[in-house]
Write a protein that holds these residues in place. Structure first.
Motif, short mmCIF file in Angstrom:
data_model
loop_
_atom_site.label_atom_id
_atom_site.label_comp_id
_atom_site.label_asym_id
_atom_site.label_seq_id
_atom_site.Cartn_x
_atom_site.Cartn_y
_atom_site.Cartn_z
N GLY A 9 0.82 -1.21 0.00
CA GLY A 9 0.00 0.00 0.00
C GLY A 9 0.85 1.26 0.00
N ILE A 10 1.89 1.29 0.83
CA ILE A 10 2.79 2.45 0.86
C ILE A 10 3.52 2.59 -0.47
N LEU A 11 3.96 1.48 -1.04
CA LEU A 11 4.66 1.51 -2.33
C LEU A 11 3.75 2.07 -3.43
N LEU A 12 2.49 1.67 -3.45
CA LEU A 12 1.55 2.19 -4.45
C LEU A 12 1.32 3.69 -4.28
N ILE A 13 1.24 4.16 -3.05
CA ILE A 13 1.06 5.59 -2.80
C ILE A 13 2.29 6.37 -3.24
N VAL A 14 3.49 5.87 -2.96
CA VAL A 14 4.72 6.54 -3.37
C VAL A 14 4.81 6.60 -4.89
N VAL A 15 4.49 5.49 -5.57
CA VAL A 15 4.52 5.48 -7.04
C VAL A 15 3.51 6.48 -7.59
N ALA A 16 2.31 6.56 -6.99
CA ALA A 16 1.30 7.51 -7.45
C ALA A 16 1.77 8.95 -7.27
N ILE A 17 2.42 9.24 -6.15
CA ILE A 17 2.92 10.60 -5.91
C ILE A 17 4.02 10.94 -6.92
N ILE A 18 4.90 9.99 -7.19
CA ILE A 18 5.97 10.23 -8.17
C ILE A 18 5.37 10.48 -9.56
N LEU A 19 4.39 9.69 -9.93
CA LEU A 19 3.73 9.89 -11.23
C LEU A 19 3.03 11.25 -11.30
N LEU A 20 2.36 11.62 -10.21
CA LEU A 20 1.68 12.92 -10.18
C LEU A 20 2.67 14.07 -10.30
N LEU A 21 3.77 14.00 -9.56
CA LEU A 21 4.79 15.05 -9.66
C LEU A 21 5.39 15.09 -11.06
N SER A 28 10.84 17.25 -14.63
CA SER A 28 11.45 17.80 -15.84
C SER A 28 12.23 19.07 -15.51
N PHE A 29 11.71 19.88 -14.58
CA PHE A 29 12.44 21.07 -14.17
C PHE A 29 13.74 20.70 -13.48
N GLY A 31 15.34 17.87 -13.79
CA GLY A 31 16.20 17.23 -14.78
C GLY A 31 16.86 18.22 -15.71
N ILE A 32 16.13 19.25 -16.10
CA ILE A 32 16.69 20.26 -16.99
C ILE A 32 17.79 21.05 -16.30
N LEU A 33 17.61 21.34 -15.04
CA LEU A 33 18.57 22.17 -14.31
C LEU A 33 19.76 21.37 -13.80
N LEU A 34 19.53 20.18 -13.31
CA LEU A 34 20.57 19.48 -12.58
C LEU A 34 21.15 18.25 -13.29
N TRP A 35 20.92 18.07 -14.59
CA TRP A 35 21.46 16.92 -15.29
C TRP A 35 22.98 16.84 -15.25
N PRO A 36 23.71 17.97 -15.16
CA PRO A 36 25.17 17.83 -15.06
C PRO A 36 25.64 17.10 -13.80
N LEU A 37 24.78 17.05 -12.79
CA LEU A 37 25.16 16.32 -11.58
C LEU A 37 25.34 14.83 -11.87
N LEU A 38 24.67 14.32 -12.90
CA LEU A 38 24.88 12.93 -13.29
C LEU A 38 26.30 12.71 -13.80
N LEU A 39 26.81 13.67 -14.57
CA LEU A 39 28.19 13.57 -15.05
C LEU A 39 29.18 13.65 -13.89
N ILE A 40 28.92 14.58 -12.98
CA ILE A 40 29.79 14.72 -11.81
C ILE A 40 29.75 13.45 -10.96
N ALA A 41 28.57 12.89 -10.77
CA ALA A 41 28.43 11.66 -9.98
C ALA A 41 29.14 10.48 -10.65
N LEU A 42 29.03 10.38 -11.97
CA LEU A 42 29.70 9.29 -12.68
C LEU A 42 31.22 9.44 -12.58
N GLY A 43 31.71 10.68 -12.74
CA GLY A 43 33.14 10.93 -12.58
C GLY A 43 33.61 10.61 -11.17
#
Length: 160
Positions: A9-21, A28-29, A31-43
Motif C-alpha cells: 500500500g505504501i509503495l503504491l502511494i509513493v509510485v502515485a505521488i511520483i507519477l503525479l509530480l 522535468s524542471f 532534470g533540466i537544471l541538474l542533469w550535469p550532476l549525473l556527469l559529476i556523480a559518474l566521474g
C-alpha cells in the motif's frame, strides 16, 4: 493487516505521488537544471572505484574528464549558457586533468602522461587567457590609459 499488504500500500502511494509530480513537471524542471550532476556523480564514481581498489588507474582519465565537464555544464545551467563562449577551453582542461590524475596515481609514473597533461593544461590556460583578453581587452586598455594619465598628473615633475 499483515506487513506485506502495508508495504504494498505504501509503495503504491509513493509510485502515485511520483507519477503525479512527473505529470506536474517537477521532475522535468529538476532534470533540466541538474542533469550535469549525473556527469559529476559518474566521474566521482570512477574515482571512488579506483581508490577503493576495484578498478584500474585508467578510469581516472574519464573520471577527471566527466567531473570537469559536469562542473562546466552545471555552471552554465545555473548562470547562463552564453558563458560557454568563455568556458570552452575547459574541455581541453578536462582531458589534461584526467591525464594528470592518471600520471599522479599510476604506479608506472609514465613521463609521457605528464608531458601530455602539461601541454594540454598550458594550451587550455593560454586559450582561457586569450578568450578573456579578447572579451575584456578594451577595458584593460581603458584602465591602463586612466592609470597612466593619473600617474602623469600626480607625479611631481622635476622640471617645470
Amino acid at each position: 493487516m499483515n506487513r506485506r499488504n502495508y508495504s504494498i500500500g505504501i509503495l503504491l502511494i509513493v509510485v502515485a505521488i511520483i507519477l503525479l509530480l512527473g505529470k506536474l513537471g517537477v521532475f522535468s524542471f529538476i532534470g533540466i537544471l541538474l542533469w550535469p550532476l549525473l556527469l559529476i556523480a559518474l566521474g566521482a564514481a570512477f574515482h571512488f572505484l579506483y581508490f577503493g581498489g576495484l578498478l584500474p588507474v585508467g578510469l581516472l582519465v574519464p573520471g577527471g574528464i566527466l567531473t570537469t565537464y559536469g562542473v562546466i555544464f552545471l555552471f552554465c545551467n545555473i548562470f547562463s549558457w552564453s558563458l560557454m563562449k568563455y568556458l570552452w577551453p575547459g574541455f581541453i582542461l578536462g582531458v589534461a586533468i584526467g591525464l594528470y590524475e592518471m600520471y599522479t596515481f599510476s604506479r608506472d609514473n609514465e613521463r609521457g602522461l605528464l608531458i601530455a597533461s602539461s601541454i594540454l593544461g598550458i594550451v587550455s590556460i593560454v586559450l582561457f587567457g586569450m578568450t578573456l583578453l579578447v572579451t575584456i581587452g578594451i577595458y584593460l586598455i581603458i584602465a591602463l590609459l586612466i592609470l597612466t594619465g593619473l600617474f602623469i598628473i600626480v607625479r611631481k615633475p622635476k622640471i617645470w
